[in-house]
Structures are given as structure tokens and as C-alpha cells.
Design a protein around this motif. Structure first.
Motif: not given
Length: 168
Positions: A40-46, A51-52, A81-88
Motif C-alpha cells: 500500500f505504501v509503495l503503491g501510494s508513492v508510485v 501524478g507529479r 495503474l501499477g501503483g493502484l495494483l500495488l495498493m490493492l
């Protein structure tokens, strides 16, 4: 597609839960919890980084006075999309999310998605977009077009403060 998509999602969820229980049995429940939190943390960072970068590309393009270039937009979308999949929560979604963070995989997926989109677009509606709207209007059973002009009279008439509704 309507039949198999819900079945595929249900199978994916069952597989994710089963895999998490296998890992919890092999290691511990706390290790699985740490894996899920780390994902979840890695996905939010990605997602934040992508986004930036997308916002920075947009600002640079607007300062140049042109449209945003396509060179970085697909990569940013796939990174999000990769970050979202990491957050799931789940290990399979984490593995797919990590794969989408690899640049050669991003390029291959972007090329495949673009080819598929172009093929589907060409097969769906030959002609221009205006032709599609014209054809949709012509094929509607109640698609009568009346040319005219709307004249709005906002001034109330003298002596007639409340008018009865128009009936036709």
C-alpha cells in the motif's frame, strides 16, 4: 464479456485470498500484514510520483503553448495503474503492479493497448465521428429534427401575473 468478467473477478479474488492464507501459513499473519502495508505504501508513492510527473509535463506543455506530448502520458498512466495494483490487497495484484513499473513492460503494454484500441475503433464505426452522430440520429424512431429558433420572453404581460399552463 458480460458473462465471463464477473466470473474472472470472482476467481481472481478467491485466488488472492487463498494465496494470502498459504503465505500466512508458511510465514505468519504478521508477515502477510507487513507485506500488505508495504504494498500500500509503495503503491501510494508510485501514484504520487507519476501524478507529479504528469502534472509537470502538462505545465511544461502549456507554457510552450502546445498540447501535451504523448511520450510520457502512457508511461504515467501505466505507472498509476501499477501503483493502484500495488495498493490493492493481494500478492498477484502486487506482482502485476510491480511488472507494470518496469519500463520495457510499460512500452509493450502501451503498444498493445494502442493497437487494440485502434483496431476496435476502426471496426466499430467506419467514417468520421460526425457521421456516427448523424447515423445515430437518423436511426432513432423519434429522431425528428425541427429547425427553428427559440425566442424567450421573460417580461410578464400586464394584467396577467399568473398564466395558466399551456396544454396541447
Amino acid at each position: 464479456m458480460r458473462t465471463f468478467l464477473p466470473l474472472a473477478i470472482a476467481a481472481w479474488l478467491v485466488l488472492e485470498i487463498w494465496l494470502l492464507t498459504v503465505v500466512a501459513g508458511a510465514a505468519s499473519g504478521f508477515a502477510v500484514f507487513l507485506l500488505l502495508v508495504a504494498g500500500f505504501v509503495l503503491g501510494s508513492v508510485v501514484i504520487k510520483r507519476a501524478g507529479r510527473r504528469a502534472f509537470q509535463n502538462l505545465n511544461e506543455a502549456l507554457q510552450r503553448g502546445g498540447a501535451p506530448s504523448d511520450s510520457g502520458s502512457g508511461g504515467n498512466g501505466l505507472m498509476m495503474l501499477g501503483g493502484l495494483l500495488l495498493m490493492l490487497p493481494g500478492l498477484i495484484s502486487d506482482a502485476v503492479g510491480l511488472l507494470l513499473l518496469i519500463p520495457p513492460v510499460q512500452k509493450a503494454v502501451a503498444r498493445y493497448a494502442e493497437r487494440t484500441f485502434d483496431r476496435k475503433l476502426r471496426a466499430a464505426a467506419p467514417g468520421t465521428l460526425g457521421d456516427a452522430f448523424q447515423q445515430a440520429r437518423m436511426h432513432r424512431p423519434d429522431g425528428k429534427v425541427v429547425q427553428g429558433e427559440v425566442i424567450r420572453d421573460d417580461r410578464p404581460e400586464q394584467g396577467d401575473a399568473t398564466r395558466p399552463p399551456l396544454t396541447g
